[in-house]
Design a protein around this motif. Structure first.
Motif, PDB file in Angstrom:
ATOM      1  N   ASP A  43       1.158   1.322   1.084  1.00 61.37           N
ATOM      2  CA  ASP A  43      -0.179   1.109   1.651  1.00 61.37           C
ATOM      3  C   ASP A  43      -1.103   0.461   0.615  1.00 61.37           C
ATOM      4  OD1 ASP A  43       0.543   2.159   4.076  1.00 61.37           O
ATOM      5  OD2 ASP A  43      -0.336   4.136   3.717  1.00 61.37           O
ATOM      6  N   ALA A  83      -0.093  -3.182   0.057  1.00 63.00           N
ATOM      7  CA  ALA A  83      -0.550  -4.010   1.169  1.00 63.00           C
ATOM      8  C   ALA A  83      -2.042  -4.316   1.049  1.00 63.00           C
ATOM      9  CB  ALA A  83      -0.255  -3.312   2.496  1.00 63.00           C
ATOM     10  N   GLU A  84      -2.811  -3.332   0.610  1.00 67.94           N
ATOM     11  CA  GLU A  84      -4.251  -3.549   0.435  1.00 67.94           C
ATOM     12  C   GLU A  84      -4.507  -4.641  -0.599  1.00 67.94           C
ATOM     13  OE1 GLU A  84      -7.824  -0.903  -1.451  1.00 67.94           O
ATOM     14  OE2 GLU A  84      -6.634   0.057   0.127  1.00 67.94           O
ATOM     15  N   ARG A 109      -3.716  -8.188   0.605  1.00 73.15           N
ATOM     16  CA  ARG A 109      -4.694  -8.765   1.541  1.00 73.15           C
ATOM     17  C   ARG A 109      -5.767  -9.583   0.820  1.00 73.15           C
ATOM     18  NH1 ARG A 109      -4.091  -3.449   3.937  1.00 73.15           N
ATOM     19  NH2 ARG A 109      -2.799  -3.651   5.827  1.00 73.15           N
ATOM     20  N   GLU A 122      -1.814 -10.919   5.535  1.00 71.87           N
ATOM     21  CA  GLU A 122      -1.789  -9.672   6.294  1.00 71.87           C
ATOM     22  C   GLU A 122      -0.352  -9.156   6.234  1.00 71.87           C
ATOM     23  OE1 GLU A 122      -2.602  -6.376   7.649  1.00 71.87           O
ATOM     24  OE2 GLU A 122      -4.278  -7.784   7.461  1.00 71.87           O
ATOM     25  N   PRO A 123      -0.051  -8.282   5.254  1.00 72.19           N
ATOM     26  CA  PRO A 123       1.332  -7.829   5.044  1.00 72.19           C
ATOM     27  C   PRO A 123       1.964  -7.279   6.315  1.00 72.19           C
ATOM     28  CG  PRO A 123      -0.075  -7.128   3.247  1.00 72.19           C
ATOM     29  CD  PRO A 123      -0.989  -7.707   4.280  1.00 72.19           C
ATOM     30  N   TYR A 124       3.224  -7.635   6.477  1.00 69.17           N
ATOM     31  CA  TYR A 124       3.964  -7.276   7.682  1.00 69.17           C
ATOM     32  C   TYR A 124       5.329  -6.745   7.265  1.00 69.17           C
ATOM     33  CZ  TYR A 124       6.567  -8.007  12.071  1.00 69.17           C
ATOM     34  OH  TYR A 124       7.343  -7.844  13.189  1.00 69.17           O
ATOM     35  N   MET A 144       8.870  -6.513   3.261  1.00 67.01           N
ATOM     36  CA  MET A 144       7.440  -6.736   3.400  1.00 67.01           C
ATOM     37  C   MET A 144       7.158  -8.220   3.193  1.00 67.01           C
ATOM     38  SD  MET A 144       4.185  -5.225   1.216  1.00 67.01           S
ATOM     39  CE  MET A 144       4.119  -3.607   1.998  1.00 67.01           C
ATOM     40  N   ALA A 183       4.451 -11.208   2.803  1.00 69.47           N
ATOM     41  CA  ALA A 183       3.067 -11.537   2.444  1.00 69.47           C
ATOM     42  C   ALA A 183       3.116 -12.423   1.210  1.00 69.47           C
ATOM     43  CB  ALA A 183       2.235 -10.291   2.156  1.00 69.47           C
ATOM     44  N   ALA A 216       4.023 -10.837  -2.339  1.00 62.22           N
ATOM     45  CA  ALA A 216       4.831  -9.625  -2.206  1.00 62.22           C
ATOM     46  C   ALA A 216       5.875  -9.529  -3.309  1.00 62.22           C
ATOM     47  CB  ALA A 216       5.503  -9.599  -0.827  1.00 62.22           C
TER      48      ALA A 216
END
Length: 479
Positions: free
Chosen positions: A30, A33-34, A37, A118-120, A126, A128, A131
């Motif tokens: 998490d 991912a933040e 972004r 926008e990580p996916y 993952m 992005a 990444a």
């Protein structure tokens, strides 16, 4: 203590590391991912505020991790982040980890299947921008050091741990050497770990042992003061475009060796053991050619393809031009011609000496009646860690533990990077620790990181900080 795979204590610690990582995996992803972004694209001036926001975000997260000193360092370009966490052990070695928080440009219209910022997550991956290159590989150190503490019961790392995370690597690190030189006392270390690299494949864990350096130049050739009629003057005055072609033709001999006198002076030759280790790798030359979008191999005689791109110096023509380039004919002797050349350098070569050798060689190639200018860019020095270096063996042991006892093989990188500046200024051996694989698509659309391998990177660092103290003192310089 030095960890051994068959040790009961080590088995318990390995399990403790994995248990800790599993418990904190979701929160770690998490947080990553933040960070992903934040579109910290250093090459785009309009993203300067985002690059700074990325540095501030990382600084806050490193403080939260437990680093006792965290600072954002200003440069004439984008900011870097420095962090430090002292060990409680008086004789602990000092380790400096390098990475970067800026990323390549990315937009949906480039061919991305999803928004690049926008990580996916899907199928254990993952997606992005950043990444793998390099936010994921920087960030695994935060969970790794916490797992190290949890598994050993320590309150401080077994090493004095420092991080330097720059913000301009994707723009060529134009201010990084100045940053290192101005903060050399703060960055002083016994070992440098670069986490901006990769492995051979998911099934073949590897440690990179070196990167080539680079020197590049632009050559301007001037003949007549203006384009002149080839019927009236051709064959009687020197043609700069012809001279450019002859210079290119003279760059290599019949064995594809660089023909510049003195070019190979000091080159560290591959040992038989190193060549055998390279030959062990499951190299698919046809697949490599497909990736290279090329139709055949060519290079210095007596060396394999991997040896050529990892351990041999090269000269390449990056560009050649001159004269009329439009449709149809234009019968002239052009006034000028241009060349762009680059030289990849290996351990033992000094970029300053290479520049002098190329200048002398060029002077001998240019005939009377042609004026020329040659301008070199800022060079990057090569770096290489010997296979028998104790710290390198420590990295391999830690990675083997993370990969369930797998044999760790060794690679090199054919490209160049700022790692050599750290080695040059700090006088410390540079080691590479990365878990990215070729399919991660650095700089390409749909960049991703394999989450299983990302956790292996976390595990490796958790083991490494415990293993290094027994290995480094024998190799560390007196500071």
């Amino acid at each position: 203590m030095s960890y051994t795979p068959d040790s009961a204590v080590q088995t318990a610690r390995t399990q403790a590391v994995r248990t800790y990582i599993q418990r904190h995996r979701a929160a770690f992803l998490d947080d990553l991912a933040e960070w992903l972004r934040i579109p910290s694209v250093s090459a785009q001036p309009e993203r300067a505020a985002d690059v700074r926001r990325s540095a501030d975000w990382l600084a806050a997260k490193l403080t939260e991790t437990g680093f006792t000193t965290v600072e954002v360092w200003e440069t004439d370009g984008a900011p870097a982040v420095f962090a430090e966490w002292h060990s409680g052990d008086a004789d602990a070695p000092t380790v400096l980890v390098y990475g970067h928080h800026d990323v390549q440009p990315a937009a949906r219209e480039d061919g991305w299947d999803t928004d690049p910022f926008e990580p996916y997550i899907t199928d254990g991956r993952m997606y992005a921008r950043g990444a793998a290159d390099d936010k994921g590989q920087v960030f695994f150190h935060t969970l790794g050091v916490r797992a190290h503490l949890a598994a050993t019961g320590r309150t401080t790392p077994a090493v004095n741990l420092k991080l330097i995370v720059e913000g301009e690597e994707e723009s060529g690190s134009p201010h990084f050497r100045d940053l290192v030189e101005s903060h050399a006392d703060r960055l002083a270390a016994d070992v440098v770990i670069v986490s901006d690299t990769g492995m051979w494949s998911e099934d073949t864990p590897t440690v990179c042992t070196g990167m080539r350096g680079v020197a590049d130049c632009e050559i301007q050739l001037y003949g007549p003061d203006q384009d002149i009629h080839s019927g009236s003057f051709g064959g009687a005055v020197p043609n700069p475009a012809t001279v450019a072609g002859r210079i290119v033709a003279a760059l290599h001999d019949e064995n594809e060796r660089v023909a510049v006198p003195g070019f190979y002076d000091g080159v560290t030759e591959l040992s038989d053991a190193e060549r055998a280790l390279i030959a062990e790798l499951p190299f698919d030359e046809d697949g490599w050619l497909r990736t290279a979008k090329s139709h055949g191999t060519l290079g210095e005689s007596g060396f394999s393809t991997l040896e050529r791109v990892w351990a041999r110096p090269t000269a390449e023509v990056n560009g050649i031009g001159g004269g009329y380039q439009g449709p149809g004919g234009k019968t002239i002797v052009p006034a000028s011609a241009q060349l762009k050349l680059s030289f990849r350098l290996v351990a033992g070569q000094d970029p300053a000496k290479i520049e002098l050798a190329v200048r002398d060689w060029l002077a001998a190639q240019v005939p009377q009646g042609i004026r020329y200018e040659i301008v070199f860019g800022a060079p990057t020095r090569p770096c290489l860690t010997p296979l028998d270096h104790p710290a390198l063996r420590s990295v391999a042991r830690a990675m083997s533990l993370a990969f369930d006892g797998a044999k760790i093989r060794y690679t090199r990188e054919g490209g160049s990077g700022p790692a050599a500046d750290l080695q040059d200024v700090l006088g410390a051996p540079v080691l590479f620790l990365g878990i990215s694989v070729p399919s991660d698509g650095w700089h390409a659309p749909n960049e991703k990181v394999e989450l299983g391998l990302l956790m292996k990177g976390v595990e490796t660092t958790a083991h490494l900080w415990g293993d290094l103290p027994a290995a480094v003192p024998a190799a560390a310089p007196q500071r």
